[in-house]
Design a protein around this motif. Structure first.
Motif, PDB file in Angstrom:
ATOM      1  N   VAL A  96       0.813  -1.222   0.000  1.00 25.63           N
ATOM      2  CA  VAL A  96       0.000   0.000   0.000  1.00 25.63           C
ATOM      3  C   VAL A  96       0.847   1.273   0.000  1.00 25.63           C
ATOM      4  CG1 VAL A  96      -1.711   1.319   1.310  1.00 25.63           C
ATOM      5  CG2 VAL A  96      -1.991  -1.142   1.022  1.00 25.63           C
ATOM      6  N   PRO A  97       1.855   1.438   0.876  1.00 26.01           N
ATOM      7  CA  PRO A  97       2.602   2.714   0.877  1.00 26.01           C
ATOM      8  C   PRO A  97       3.318   2.995  -0.436  1.00 26.01           C
ATOM      9  CG  PRO A  97       3.014   1.487   2.898  1.00 26.01           C
ATOM     10  CD  PRO A  97       2.315   0.557   1.959  1.00 26.01           C
ATOM     11  N   ILE A  98       3.941   1.957  -1.031  1.00 27.13           N
ATOM     12  CA  ILE A  98       4.689   2.198  -2.276  1.00 27.13           C
ATOM     13  C   ILE A  98       3.728   2.476  -3.422  1.00 27.13           C
ATOM     14  CG2 ILE A  98       6.373   1.214  -3.871  1.00 27.13           C
ATOM     15  CD1 ILE A  98       7.475  -0.429  -1.630  1.00 27.13           C
ATOM     16  N   TRP A  99       2.621   1.743  -3.499  1.00 29.17           N
ATOM     17  CA  TRP A  99       1.614   2.039  -4.526  1.00 29.17           C
ATOM     18  C   TRP A  99       1.078   3.453  -4.360  1.00 29.17           C
ATOM     19  CZ3 TRP A  99      -3.453   3.200  -3.170  1.00 29.17           C
ATOM     20  CH2 TRP A  99      -4.333   3.388  -4.239  1.00 29.17           C
ATOM     21  N   LEU A 100       0.783   3.860  -3.140  1.00 26.87           N
ATOM     22  CA  LEU A 100       0.255   5.199  -2.895  1.00 26.87           C
ATOM     23  C   LEU A 100       1.284   6.258  -3.271  1.00 26.87           C
ATOM     24  CD1 LEU A 100      -2.076   6.884  -1.804  1.00 26.87           C
ATOM     25  CD2 LEU A 100      -1.084   6.672   0.483  1.00 26.87           C
TER      26      LEU A 100
END
Length: 227
Positions: free
Chosen positions: A107-111
């Protein structure tokens, strides 16, 4: 031998202390740091060759702005390979079989890739939500579908990684139990099953590395759309 098939997906403890930190940090001891000598050993040469080939394969389609992510993606690849291989060792725990762990990485890297696209090229990033030449009546429906598809990407990343590793470990556990039970009843069948178990373990080693590569590759594709 675990009490249940799913006991292997629980973090082992010693005197009430979870050993997850040790199981996550121990594999990094196998990754050597370059020394001050001009001539390094074969392991360092192989390690550098692997990292170089991985970077060339991953970042050749990306623009120059995406090359800043090389250190992050390479570190993530090495981390995932190390964590995925943990479950193949006795008395260890695979953190990536927990969905919370996989989502915490996805989630953090995609965001971050989405936010970078919105900041640097908002028109092109929003343009992915509506294909060119879409009929006017279908515009609201397609925007909703593409938005859901965009938001579901990190969930698909985490579920794919967790499901593949969990399925492989469960299958190994089932076949190992069959070998243990058949060893006294039908030794010949138990020997054949043990051979299948060995081949499946080799396949699981390949799956552990391939899933780590696929995870990082998909993140790089998401980055490619936003740089």
């Amino acid at each position: 031998m675990p009490v249940g098939f799913f006991e292997q997906f629980a973090s082992p403890t010693y005197l009430g202390i979870p050993l997850i930190a040790i199981s996550m940090l121990a594999p990094w001891l196998l990754i050597l740091a370059p020394g001050e000598r001009w001539l390094t050993n074969r392991q360092l040469t192989l390690q550098a060759s692997f990292i170089g080939a991985f970077n060339r394969e991953l970042f050749s389609p990306l623009k120059l702005g995406g090359h800043k992510w090389a250190v992050l993606f390479t570190s993530l690849m090495l981390l995932l390979v190390s964590l995925n291989m943990l479950g193949l060792l006795p008395y260890t725990f695979t953190p990536t079989t927990q969905l919370s762990m996989s989502l915490a990485l996805a989630v953090p890297i995609w965001l971050a890739t989405v936010l970078i696209g919105m900041r640097n090229q908002p028109t092109e990033s929003l343009g992915h939500l509506l294909p060119e030449g879409t009929p006017t009546p279908l515009i609201p429906i397609l925007i909703i579908i593409e938005t859901i598809s965009l938001l579901i990407r990190p969930i698909a990343l985490g579920v794919r990684l967790t499901a593949n590793l969990t399925a492989g470990h469960l299958l190994i556990q089932l076949i190992a139990t069959a070998v243990f039970v058949l060893s006294t009843l039908m030794p010949a069948v138990a020997l054949l099953t043990a051979v299948v178990l060995f081949l499946l373990t080799l396949l699981e080693v390949a799956v552990a590395m391939i899933q780590a590569y696929v995870f990082v590759l998909l993140l790089s594709l998401y980055l490619q759309e936003n740089v």
